[in-house]
Design a protein around this motif. Structure first.
Motif, PDB file in Angstrom:
ATOM      1  N   LEU A   4     -76.197 -22.782 -15.471  1.00  0.00           N
ATOM      2  CA  LEU A   4     -75.526 -21.508 -15.693  1.00  0.00           C
ATOM      3  C   LEU A   4     -74.031 -21.690 -15.848  1.00  0.00           C
ATOM      4  O   LEU A   4     -73.388 -21.003 -16.625  1.00  0.00           O
ATOM      5  N   PHE A   5     -73.459 -22.654 -15.163  1.00  0.00           N
ATOM      6  CA  PHE A   5     -72.018 -22.769 -15.165  1.00  0.00           C
ATOM      7  C   PHE A   5     -71.442 -23.426 -16.394  1.00  0.00           C
ATOM      8  O   PHE A   5     -70.234 -23.562 -16.514  1.00  0.00           O
ATOM      9  N   LEU A   6     -72.270 -23.802 -17.344  1.00  0.00           N
ATOM     10  CA  LEU A   6     -71.739 -24.155 -18.643  1.00  0.00           C
ATOM     11  C   LEU A   6     -71.095 -22.922 -19.267  1.00  0.00           C
ATOM     12  O   LEU A   6     -70.242 -23.024 -20.124  1.00  0.00           O
ATOM     13  N   LEU A   7     -71.480 -21.749 -18.804  1.00  0.00           N
ATOM     14  CA  LEU A   7     -71.023 -20.496 -19.389  1.00  0.00           C
ATOM     15  C   LEU A   7     -70.051 -19.709 -18.523  1.00  0.00           C
ATOM     16  O   LEU A   7     -69.649 -18.629 -18.920  1.00  0.00           O
ATOM     17  N   VAL A   8     -69.649 -20.190 -17.336  1.00  0.00           N
ATOM     18  CA  VAL A   8     -68.835 -19.351 -16.458  1.00  0.00           C
ATOM     19  C   VAL A   8     -67.584 -18.827 -17.143  1.00  0.00           C
ATOM     20  O   VAL A   8     -67.330 -17.627 -17.123  1.00  0.00           O
ATOM     21  N   PRO A   9     -66.760 -19.666 -17.792  1.00  0.00           N
ATOM     22  CA  PRO A   9     -65.588 -19.078 -18.447  1.00  0.00           C
ATOM     23  C   PRO A   9     -65.992 -18.071 -19.523  1.00  0.00           C
ATOM     24  O   PRO A   9     -65.373 -17.026 -19.671  1.00  0.00           O
ATOM     25  N   ASP A  43     -75.691 -18.741  -6.044  1.00  0.00           N
ATOM     26  CA  ASP A  43     -75.321 -20.065  -6.522  1.00  0.00           C
ATOM     27  C   ASP A  43     -73.945 -20.407  -5.954  1.00  0.00           C
ATOM     28  O   ASP A  43     -73.024 -19.590  -6.034  1.00  0.00           O
ATOM     29  N   PRO A  44     -73.768 -21.594  -5.387  1.00  0.00           N
ATOM     30  CA  PRO A  44     -72.483 -21.936  -4.775  1.00  0.00           C
ATOM     31  C   PRO A  44     -71.316 -21.923  -5.763  1.00  0.00           C
ATOM     32  O   PRO A  44     -70.178 -21.636  -5.389  1.00  0.00           O
ATOM     33  N   ARG A  45     -71.593 -22.177  -7.026  1.00  0.00           N
ATOM     34  CA  ARG A  45     -70.514 -22.136  -8.018  1.00  0.00           C
ATOM     35  C   ARG A  45     -70.106 -20.703  -8.329  1.00  0.00           C
ATOM     36  O   ARG A  45     -68.935 -20.424  -8.569  1.00  0.00           O
ATOM     37  N   ILE A  46     -71.055 -19.779  -8.296  1.00  0.00           N
ATOM     38  CA  ILE A  46     -70.701 -18.370  -8.469  1.00  0.00           C
ATOM     39  C   ILE A  46     -69.903 -17.907  -7.259  1.00  0.00           C
ATOM     40  O   ILE A  46     -68.890 -17.222  -7.397  1.00  0.00           O
ATOM     41  N   ARG A  47     -70.323 -18.323  -6.075  1.00  0.00           N
ATOM     42  CA  ARG A  47     -69.584 -17.974  -4.858  1.00  0.00           C
ATOM     43  C   ARG A  47     -68.152 -18.515  -4.935  1.00  0.00           C
ATOM     44  O   ARG A  47     -67.194 -17.809  -4.610  1.00  0.00           O
ATOM     45  N   GLU A  49     -66.346 -19.208  -7.630  1.00  0.00           N
ATOM     46  CA  GLU A  49     -65.586 -18.423  -8.617  1.00  0.00           C
ATOM     47  C   GLU A  49     -65.224 -17.061  -8.042  1.00  0.00           C
ATOM     48  O   GLU A  49     -64.104 -16.573  -8.219  1.00  0.00           O
ATOM     49  N   PHE A  50     -66.164 -16.447  -7.355  1.00  0.00           N
ATOM     50  CA  PHE A  50     -65.915 -15.150  -6.727  1.00  0.00           C
ATOM     51  C   PHE A  50     -64.759 -15.262  -5.733  1.00  0.00           C
ATOM     52  O   PHE A  50     -63.840 -14.448  -5.741  1.00  0.00           O
ATOM     53  N   GLU A  51     -64.811 -16.278  -4.896  1.00  0.00           N
ATOM     54  CA  GLU A  51     -63.773 -16.444  -3.877  1.00  0.00           C
ATOM     55  C   GLU A  51     -62.407 -16.732  -4.493  1.00  0.00           C
ATOM     56  O   GLU A  51     -61.382 -16.266  -3.981  1.00  0.00           O
ATOM     57  N   ARG A  52     -62.366 -17.484  -5.592  1.00  0.00           N
ATOM     58  CA  ARG A  52     -61.082 -17.722  -6.283  1.00  0.00           C
ATOM     59  C   ARG A  52     -60.531 -16.430  -6.880  1.00  0.00           C
ATOM     60  O   ARG A  52     -59.321 -16.230  -6.936  1.00  0.00           O
ATOM     61  N   THR A  53     -61.404 -15.555  -7.331  1.00  0.00           N
ATOM     62  CA  THR A  53     -60.983 -14.313  -7.959  1.00  0.00           C
ATOM     63  C   THR A  53     -60.615 -13.252  -6.926  1.00  0.00           C
ATOM     64  O   THR A  53     -59.731 -12.427  -7.165  1.00  0.00           O
ATOM     65  N   ASP A  54     -61.265 -13.276  -5.768  1.00  0.00           N
ATOM     66  CA  ASP A  54     -61.041 -12.288  -4.707  1.00  0.00           C
ATOM     67  C   ASP A  54     -59.718 -12.591  -3.991  1.00  0.00           C
ATOM     68  O   ASP A  54     -59.684 -13.128  -2.886  1.00  0.00           O
ATOM     69  N   ALA A  55     -58.622 -12.203  -4.604  1.00  0.00           N
ATOM     70  CA  ALA A  55     -57.282 -12.555  -4.122  1.00  0.00           C
ATOM     71  C   ALA A  55     -56.982 -12.023  -2.725  1.00  0.00           C
ATOM     72  O   ALA A  55     -56.308 -12.683  -1.939  1.00  0.00           O
ATOM     73  N   ASN A  56     -57.481 -10.838  -2.395  1.00  0.00           N
ATOM     74  CA  ASN A  56     -57.185 -10.272  -1.075  1.00  0.00           C
ATOM     75  C   ASN A  56     -58.268 -10.598  -0.040  1.00  0.00           C
ATOM     76  O   ASN A  56     -58.187 -10.173   1.109  1.00  0.00           O
ATOM     77  N   HIS A  57     -59.279 -11.353  -0.437  1.00  0.00           N
ATOM     78  CA  HIS A  57     -60.331 -11.843   0.459  1.00  0.00           C
ATOM     79  C   HIS A  57     -61.042 -10.732   1.237  1.00  0.00           C
ATOM     80  O   HIS A  57     -61.409 -10.913   2.391  1.00  0.00           O
ATOM     81  N   MET A 109     -71.824  -9.594  -9.226  1.00  0.00           N
ATOM     82  CA  MET A 109     -71.295 -10.620 -10.129  1.00  0.00           C
ATOM     83  C   MET A 109     -72.401 -11.596 -10.512  1.00  0.00           C
ATOM     84  O   MET A 109     -72.571 -11.916 -11.691  1.00  0.00           O
ATOM     85  N   GLN A 110     -73.180 -12.046  -9.540  1.00  0.00           N
ATOM     86  CA  GLN A 110     -74.272 -12.957  -9.853  1.00  0.00           C
ATOM     87  C   GLN A 110     -75.306 -12.282 -10.758  1.00  0.00           C
ATOM     88  O   GLN A 110     -75.813 -12.904 -11.690  1.00  0.00           O
ATOM     89  N   GLY A 111     -75.606 -11.014 -10.514  1.00  0.00           N
ATOM     90  CA  GLY A 111     -76.548 -10.299 -11.365  1.00  0.00           C
ATOM     91  C   GLY A 111     -76.077 -10.239 -12.810  1.00  0.00           C
ATOM     92  O   GLY A 111     -76.853 -10.442 -13.736  1.00  0.00           O
ATOM     93  N   LEU A 112     -74.782  -9.977 -13.001  1.00  0.00           N
ATOM     94  CA  LEU A 112     -74.240  -9.940 -14.354  1.00  0.00           C
ATOM     95  C   LEU A 112     -74.299 -11.313 -14.993  1.00  0.00           C
ATOM     96  O   LEU A 112     -74.711 -11.449 -16.151  1.00  0.00           O
ATOM     97  N   PHE A 113     -73.890 -12.357 -14.253  1.00  0.00           N
ATOM     98  CA  PHE A 113     -73.925 -13.706 -14.816  1.00  0.00           C
ATOM     99  C   PHE A 113     -75.342 -14.105 -15.202  1.00  0.00           C
ATOM    100  O   PHE A 113     -75.563 -14.709 -16.249  1.00  0.00           O
TER     101      PHE A 113
END
Length: 152
Positions: A4-9, A43-47, A49-57, A109-113
């Motif tokens: 799946l992460f071939l497509l994350v960007p 998926d740990p890679r989705i997690r 990416e989510f954590e990198r994007t979630d700036a205010n945690h 987010m995982q559902g959309l991906f």
């Protein structure tokens, strides 16, 4: 799922016309328990990416966090214009926010991906091949002018 992460960007830029998978109602906790989502594993890679994007945690993605994430992306050989980035971010957010509560959970987010990956899995083998990835990328860069690949 491992491919799946071939497509994350690409998934952040993809703006599918379809609705995201419906996610169950959110619990007020920072990180929602698996039981609230039918035991769905993330998926740990989705997690990551989510954590990198979630700036205010806070455990959710806001429109501002998605705007910032999309603004940092490159699509094709150049960066999107601010207007394009805002449009992509808005469409991604509206599609990802399956329960329309104004924020995106990890599970949404995982559902959309997964929905996007399924859309681009043209031969339905559960893997996005390099050819399928190229077709998906072309559809996104094309801005939806041509027909997008249709998988499942």
């Amino acid at each position: 799922m491992s491919r799946l992460f071939l497509l994350v960007p690409l998934m952040f830029a993809a703006t599918p016309a379809m609705a995201a998978d419906k996610a169950p109602a959110k619990t007020p906790q920072k990180v929602q328990p698996k039981a609230a989502h039918g035991g769905m594993k993330v998926d740990p890679r989705i997690r990551a990416e989510f954590e990198r994007t979630d700036a205010n945690h806070d455990g959710f993605l806001s429109r501002e966090e998605i705007d910032a994430r999309v603004a940092r992306m490159d699509v094709g050989k150049s960066r999107m214009s601010p207007d394009q980035a805002k449009m992509f971010a808005n469409r991604w957010f509206v599609t990802a926010d399956a329960n329309h509560d104004g924020k995106v959970s990890l599970y949404e987010m995982q559902g959309l991906f997964r929905a996007i990956a399924s859309r681009y899995d043209l031969n339905h083998d559960g893997v996005i091949s390099l050819d399928e990835r190229a077709a998906a990328r072309a559809a996104v860069i094309d801005g939806g002018k041509g027909a997008a690949p249709q998988g499942r």
